[in-house]
Design a protein around this motif. Sequence first.
Motif, PDB file in Angstrom:
ATOM      1  N   PHE A  74      10.248  -5.218  -6.102  1.00 49.95           N
ATOM      2  CA  PHE A  74       8.913  -5.453  -5.563  1.00 49.95           C
ATOM      3  C   PHE A  74       8.445  -4.280  -4.696  1.00 49.95           C
ATOM      4  O   PHE A  74       7.251  -4.010  -4.614  1.00 49.95           O
ATOM      5  CB  PHE A  74       8.851  -6.780  -4.809  1.00 49.95           C
ATOM      6  CG  PHE A  74       8.775  -7.956  -5.733  1.00 49.95           C
ATOM      7  CD1 PHE A  74       7.648  -8.182  -6.505  1.00 49.95           C
ATOM      8  CD2 PHE A  74       9.842  -8.823  -5.855  1.00 49.95           C
ATOM      9  CE1 PHE A  74       7.580  -9.260  -7.368  1.00 49.95           C
ATOM     10  CE2 PHE A  74       9.793  -9.903  -6.717  1.00 49.95           C
ATOM     11  CZ  PHE A  74       8.657 -10.133  -7.481  1.00 49.95           C
ATOM     12  N   GLY A  75       9.388  -3.566  -4.086  1.00 49.88           N
ATOM     13  CA  GLY A  75       9.031  -2.340  -3.369  1.00 49.88           C
ATOM     14  C   GLY A  75       8.457  -1.299  -4.309  1.00 49.88           C
ATOM     15  O   GLY A  75       7.448  -0.655  -4.013  1.00 49.88           O
ATOM     16  N   TRP A  76       9.082  -1.142  -5.463  1.00 49.64           N
ATOM     17  CA  TRP A  76       8.581  -0.185  -6.452  1.00 49.64           C
ATOM     18  C   TRP A  76       7.228  -0.635  -7.003  1.00 49.64           C
ATOM     19  O   TRP A  76       6.343   0.191  -7.239  1.00 49.64           O
ATOM     20  CB  TRP A  76       9.589   0.015  -7.573  1.00 49.64           C
ATOM     21  CG  TRP A  76      10.702   0.916  -7.154  1.00 49.64           C
ATOM     22  CD1 TRP A  76      11.978   0.562  -6.836  1.00 49.64           C
ATOM     23  CD2 TRP A  76      10.625   2.324  -6.950  1.00 49.64           C
ATOM     24  NE1 TRP A  76      12.693   1.665  -6.464  1.00 49.64           N
ATOM     25  CE2 TRP A  76      11.888   2.771  -6.521  1.00 49.64           C
ATOM     26  CE3 TRP A  76       9.605   3.260  -7.087  1.00 49.64           C
ATOM     27  CZ2 TRP A  76      12.167   4.092  -6.238  1.00 49.64           C
ATOM     28  CZ3 TRP A  76       9.885   4.591  -6.800  1.00 49.64           C
ATOM     29  CH2 TRP A  76      11.148   4.992  -6.387  1.00 49.64           C
ATOM     30  N   LEU A  77       7.041  -1.945  -7.207  1.00 48.18           N
ATOM     31  CA  LEU A  77       5.733  -2.430  -7.633  1.00 48.18           C
ATOM     32  C   LEU A  77       4.675  -2.155  -6.569  1.00 48.18           C
ATOM     33  O   LEU A  77       3.524  -1.851  -6.897  1.00 48.18           O
ATOM     34  CB  LEU A  77       5.783  -3.925  -7.947  1.00 48.18           C
ATOM     35  CG  LEU A  77       6.360  -4.306  -9.298  1.00 48.18           C
ATOM     36  CD1 LEU A  77       6.399  -5.828  -9.456  1.00 48.18           C
ATOM     37  CD2 LEU A  77       5.569  -3.686 -10.435  1.00 48.18           C
ATOM     38  N   SER A  78       5.064  -2.238  -5.304  1.00 47.91           N
ATOM     39  CA  SER A  78       4.133  -1.920  -4.217  1.00 47.91           C
ATOM     40  C   SER A  78       3.695  -0.461  -4.277  1.00 47.91           C
ATOM     41  O   SER A  78       2.545  -0.143  -3.978  1.00 47.91           O
ATOM     42  CB  SER A  78       4.768  -2.206  -2.855  1.00 47.91           C
ATOM     43  OG  SER A  78       5.037  -3.572  -2.721  1.00 47.91           O
ATOM     44  N   ILE A  93       4.833  -1.457   3.256  1.00 47.31           N
ATOM     45  CA  ILE A  93       5.469  -2.603   2.605  1.00 47.31           C
ATOM     46  C   ILE A  93       6.460  -2.144   1.542  1.00 47.31           C
ATOM     47  O   ILE A  93       7.544  -2.712   1.411  1.00 47.31           O
ATOM     48  CB  ILE A  93       4.426  -3.595   2.016  1.00 47.31           C
ATOM     49  CG1 ILE A  93       5.106  -4.871   1.538  1.00 47.31           C
ATOM     50  CG2 ILE A  93       3.628  -2.981   0.898  1.00 47.31           C
ATOM     51  CD1 ILE A  93       5.713  -5.712   2.625  1.00 47.31           C
ATOM     52  N   ALA A  94       6.132  -1.088   0.819  1.00 45.22           N
ATOM     53  CA  ALA A  94       7.055  -0.569  -0.194  1.00 45.22           C
ATOM     54  C   ALA A  94       8.351  -0.091   0.455  1.00 45.22           C
ATOM     55  O   ALA A  94       9.446  -0.408  -0.016  1.00 45.22           O
ATOM     56  CB  ALA A  94       6.405   0.573  -0.970  1.00 45.22           C
ATOM     57  N   GLY A  95       8.236   0.654   1.544  1.00 39.69           N
ATOM     58  CA  GLY A  95       9.422   1.177   2.220  1.00 39.69           C
ATOM     59  C   GLY A  95      10.275   0.086   2.832  1.00 39.69           C
ATOM     60  O   GLY A  95      11.506   0.144   2.773  1.00 39.69           O
ATOM     61  N   VAL A  96       9.625  -0.917   3.422  1.00 38.50           N
ATOM     62  CA  VAL A  96      10.384  -2.029   4.009  1.00 38.50           C
ATOM     63  C   VAL A  96      11.139  -2.776   2.917  1.00 38.50           C
ATOM     64  O   VAL A  96      12.333  -3.077   3.060  1.00 38.50           O
ATOM     65  CB  VAL A  96       9.448  -2.972   4.800  1.00 38.50           C
ATOM     66  CG1 VAL A  96      10.146  -4.276   5.155  1.00 38.50           C
ATOM     67  CG2 VAL A  96       8.946  -2.288   6.061  1.00 38.50           C
ATOM     68  N   LEU A  97      10.465  -3.071   1.810  1.00 38.53           N
ATOM     69  CA  LEU A  97      11.135  -3.777   0.712  1.00 38.53           C
ATOM     70  C   LEU A  97      12.264  -2.948   0.105  1.00 38.53           C
ATOM     71  O   LEU A  97      13.362  -3.467  -0.148  1.00 38.53           O
ATOM     72  CB  LEU A  97      10.113  -4.150  -0.365  1.00 38.53           C
ATOM     73  CG  LEU A  97       9.157  -5.282  -0.003  1.00 38.53           C
ATOM     74  CD1 LEU A  97       8.030  -5.370  -1.028  1.00 38.53           C
ATOM     75  CD2 LEU A  97       9.903  -6.598   0.093  1.00 38.53           C
ATOM     76  N   ILE A  98      12.023  -1.675  -0.125  1.00 43.58           N
ATOM     77  CA  ILE A  98      13.059  -0.806  -0.698  1.00 43.58           C
ATOM     78  C   ILE A  98      14.220  -0.640   0.279  1.00 43.58           C
ATOM     79  O   ILE A  98      15.389  -0.708  -0.107  1.00 43.58           O
ATOM     80  CB  ILE A  98      12.460   0.548  -1.115  1.00 43.58           C
ATOM     81  CG1 ILE A  98      11.576   0.361  -2.362  1.00 43.58           C
ATOM     82  CG2 ILE A  98      13.548   1.582  -1.379  1.00 43.58           C
ATOM     83  CD1 ILE A  98      10.780   1.581  -2.755  1.00 43.58           C
ATOM     84  N   GLY A  99      13.908  -0.427   1.554  1.00 43.51           N
ATOM     85  CA  GLY A  99      14.963  -0.249   2.553  1.00 43.51           C
ATOM     86  C   GLY A  99      15.829  -1.481   2.721  1.00 43.51           C
ATOM     87  O   GLY A  99      17.063  -1.416   2.635  1.00 43.51           O
ATOM     88  N   LEU A 100      15.186  -2.631   2.953  1.00 47.64           N
ATOM     89  CA  LEU A 100      15.959  -3.867   3.122  1.00 47.64           C
ATOM     90  C   LEU A 100      16.679  -4.257   1.834  1.00 47.64           C
ATOM     91  O   LEU A 100      17.819  -4.722   1.881  1.00 47.64           O
ATOM     92  CB  LEU A 100      15.045  -5.003   3.575  1.00 47.64           C
ATOM     93  CG  LEU A 100      14.539  -4.913   5.009  1.00 47.64           C
ATOM     94  CD1 LEU A 100      13.563  -6.055   5.302  1.00 47.64           C
ATOM     95  CD2 LEU A 100      15.695  -4.940   5.999  1.00 47.64           C
TER      96      LEU A 100
END
Length: 126
Positions: A108-112, A68-75
Amino acid sequence: MIPNTRFVPAFYVLSGIFGFAGVALSAAAAHAGGDPHLLASAAAMCLAHAPALLALAIGAEKLKTAAIAGVLIGLGTILFAGDLVMLRFAGSGLFPMAAPTGGFAMMFGWLSVAVGAFFRTGVKAG
């Protein structure tokens, strides 16, 4: 395959693309003329998040929230940097609120990643 690792190939690809784009955008900001701020900001986001995605790919088996972190950071990086690049070269962004949406996704990716510290996988209690 651990479900968390199915995104690993995509994270490697995005990491490489973001690294490439960050260097290219830095050069464009320095040499393309006009206001360099949009391209410099896009370059900074790409260069900051390329190694983060690489680390998430490498550590996916140890961090439950890596996917989830990678998907949020990537997108988020795609939306944020893409919007700034479109604004610079096309005169209009991707869609209204694309950059802020991307920015929130990255945050939110970083929070994940931080939450993942409490939900690690593959770590045995000693």
